[in-house]
Enzyme design. Sequence first.
Site, PDB file in Angstrom:
ATOM      1  N   CYS A   6      89.870  33.201 -62.957  1.00  0.00           N
ATOM      2  CA  CYS A   6      89.957  34.632 -62.158  1.00  0.00           C
ATOM      3  C   CYS A   6      88.796  34.629 -61.017  1.00  0.00           C
ATOM      4  O   CYS A   6      89.147  34.631 -59.866  1.00  0.00           O
ATOM      5  CB  CYS A   6      89.763  35.724 -62.884  1.00  0.00           C
ATOM      6  N   CYS A  13      86.764  36.098 -66.893  1.00  0.00           N
ATOM      7  CA  CYS A  13      87.686  34.955 -66.937  1.00  0.00           C
ATOM      8  C   CYS A  13      87.305  34.115 -65.717  1.00  0.00           C
ATOM      9  O   CYS A  13      87.293  34.167 -64.732  1.00  0.00           O
ATOM     10  CB  CYS A  13      89.021  35.553 -66.482  1.00  0.00           C
TER      11      CYS A  13
END
Length: 149
Positions: free
Chosen positions: A72, A69
């Site tokens: 993230c 991600c």
Amino acid sequence: MADGVKLCCGDCGQMNRVPAARLAAGPKCGVCGAALLDGRVMALDAAAHDKAVRGDELPLLVDYWAAWCGPCRMMAPEFAKAAKALAPSVRFGKLDTEAHPAVAQRAAIRGIPALILYRGGREVARIAGARPAAEIVDFVRSHVAMARG
């Protein structure tokens, strides 16, 4: 809680009772000697996550994330800055949702990054999406103040 605060060691998973008056003095785990409140973000596996969420007597903010991600990964240094800013009164942890999907499912994670603030074994609040450190700090402070009363 007046005589001690229970904290889960992020390194070995042992529960420790720290005198409330010594929280700012750099307490260490009684088993492995790791620092308990040094502002580091704890890497949580399923067992450590459950133990810290249920057992920690300080507020705990968990970042549910995954290595693939982009947002993230982008937020990780901001999350670490927020952890340093709020230590020693709030603890921070990260759980890899790809490695621990059952925990993510139990926490009803629908998208990542997702931040959930726990206190006393209960979810206090959550937000989704990458956030700068200042916004994470403001989020925690607003909800911890409300949780105290």
